[in-house]
Design an enzyme around this catalytic site. Sequence first.
Site, PDB file in Angstrom:
ATOM      1  N   VAL A   1      42.394  -5.034  11.733  1.00 31.70           N
ATOM      2  CA  VAL A   1      42.294  -6.034  10.666  1.00 31.70           C
ATOM      3  C   VAL A   1      42.941  -5.498   9.394  1.00 31.70           C
ATOM      4  O   VAL A   1      43.558  -6.221   8.630  1.00 31.70           O
ATOM      5  CB  VAL A   1      40.825  -6.478  10.425  1.00 31.70           C
ATOM      6  N   GLY A  19      34.255 -10.452   2.254  1.00 32.93           N
ATOM      7  CA  GLY A  19      35.039 -11.256   3.196  1.00 32.93           C
ATOM      8  C   GLY A  19      34.216 -11.475   4.450  1.00 32.93           C
ATOM      9  O   GLY A  19      32.981 -11.372   4.424  1.00 32.93           O
ATOM     10  N   ARG A  20      34.921 -11.722   5.555  1.00 35.72           N
ATOM     11  CA  ARG A  20      34.213 -12.016   6.811  1.00 35.72           C
ATOM     12  C   ARG A  20      33.249 -10.892   7.179  1.00 35.72           C
ATOM     13  O   ARG A  20      32.089 -11.139   7.529  1.00 35.72           O
ATOM     14  CB  ARG A  20      35.239 -12.181   7.949  1.00 35.72           C
ATOM     15  N   ARG A  78      37.842   1.789   4.455  1.00 33.15           N
ATOM     16  CA  ARG A  78      38.931   2.763   4.503  1.00 33.15           C
ATOM     17  C   ARG A  78      38.528   3.981   3.676  1.00 33.15           C
ATOM     18  O   ARG A  78      37.956   3.842   2.575  1.00 33.15           O
ATOM     19  CB  ARG A  78      40.220   2.171   3.913  1.00 33.15           C
ATOM     20  N   GLU A  98      42.057  11.349   8.605  1.00 35.03           N
ATOM     21  CA  GLU A  98      41.410  11.121   9.906  1.00 35.03           C
ATOM     22  C   GLU A  98      42.310  11.728  10.967  1.00 35.03           C
ATOM     23  O   GLU A  98      43.507  11.429  10.959  1.00 35.03           O
ATOM     24  CB  GLU A  98      41.222   9.626  10.155  1.00 35.03           C
ATOM     25  N   HIS A 146      35.703   6.724  12.891  1.00 34.70           N
ATOM     26  CA  HIS A 146      36.383   5.429  12.757  1.00 34.70           C
ATOM     27  C   HIS A 146      36.218   4.562  14.022  1.00 34.70           C
ATOM     28  O   HIS A 146      37.189   4.249  14.708  1.00 34.70           O
ATOM     29  CB  HIS A 146      37.872   5.631  12.425  1.00 34.70           C
ATOM     30  N   GLY A 193      34.402   1.526  13.963  1.00 32.84           N
ATOM     31  CA  GLY A 193      33.832   0.241  13.535  1.00 32.84           C
ATOM     32  C   GLY A 193      33.978  -0.876  14.555  1.00 32.84           C
ATOM     33  O   GLY A 193      33.032  -1.585  14.867  1.00 32.84           O
TER      34      GLY A 193
HETATM   35  C1  GLV Z   1      39.919  -0.867  11.630  1.00 34.16           C
HETATM   36  O1  GLV Z   1      39.678  -0.100  10.768  1.00 34.16           O
HETATM   37  C2  GLV Z   1      40.729  -2.031  11.472  1.00 34.16           C
HETATM   38  O2  GLV Z   1      41.340  -2.194  10.409  1.00 34.16           O
HETATM   39  O3  GLV Z   1      40.790  -2.832  12.415  1.00 34.16           O
END
Ligand code: GLV
Length: 307
Positions: free
Chosen positions: A62, A141-142, A224, A253, A272, A274
């Site tokens: 995303v 946001g979402r 981030r 990272e 990382h 998520g």
């Molecule tokens: C993960 O960090 C993404 O931006 O999808």
Amino acid sequence: MSSQPKVCQVTTWHETNPVPRSELIREVAGKDALYCALTDKVDKEVLDSAGPQLKCVATISVGYDHIDVEECRKRGIRVGFTPDVLTDATAELTLALLLATNRRLFEANKQVYNGGWKSWAPMWMCGQGLKGSRVGLLGFGRIGQEIAARIVPFKPTEITYTTRSLRTKEAAAVNARHVDFDEMLRESDFIVVCCALTPETKEIFNAAAFQKMKPNCILINTARGGVVDQKALYEALKTKRILAAGLDVTTPEPLPLDDPLLKLDNVVILPHIGSADIETRKEMSRITARNILAALAGDKMEAEVKL
Ligand code: GLV
């Protein structure tokens, strides 16, 4: 009527570690589209190497701060990304990280293995509950909205959010109040970072920001690493200027094994992950491929960055 290409010739990188930059620069030459990940810095050099026929850069993420979108805009290159599909997975992980941090799960778990668990004791391994707390979200946001929805059942006193523009309707759904960044810093018991990394948010959590935060504040970042000045965070955690932090994202990272943050007990660090839910990642990979096919055919992409 869509004119999707019938056959595409695809050059792939088969290893799980990111494609080395030299390989990316060499292999992108002459391609019509680039399928990339957040580990690939897509800058002028990569775009130059690709050549003028490049029509699309699609990232399986995303976030697109690794892509020079301004340069893409100038060259008429369309940029695809994968919002929405990872919203729930990321919100879920954020809650998991928050709860692991505020209830000290990893620290407590270690005690089971290292002999630190002597007996039950009234104040041993106590954390700070969400109930009755003030939770601030930087970004709404979402993902921020879904995080807020998951926090509501834990009965915080108040949820606040900081964004450039008001999100009145979305905020009403979780009873969240808009505040400026300073008020969020001063009033929050928990701050959750869920904004994009932009020049405006880069290292917005710096030494001055940590000075304003409450000593019991817990910072959670699943956005981030660049949003946080990590040296200042280390100082704030070490000197107990703030209580704890939960980070799914860091700079760099992976975090080097000798990074001082890894020596602290009051920080939980994840690599990382998520959106790392199997179905989510599969769908992200399909959307990225469909974005490319649509761009090559000159059709509407499923998710296109507005340039
Ligand atoms: C993960 O960090 C993404 O931006 O999808």
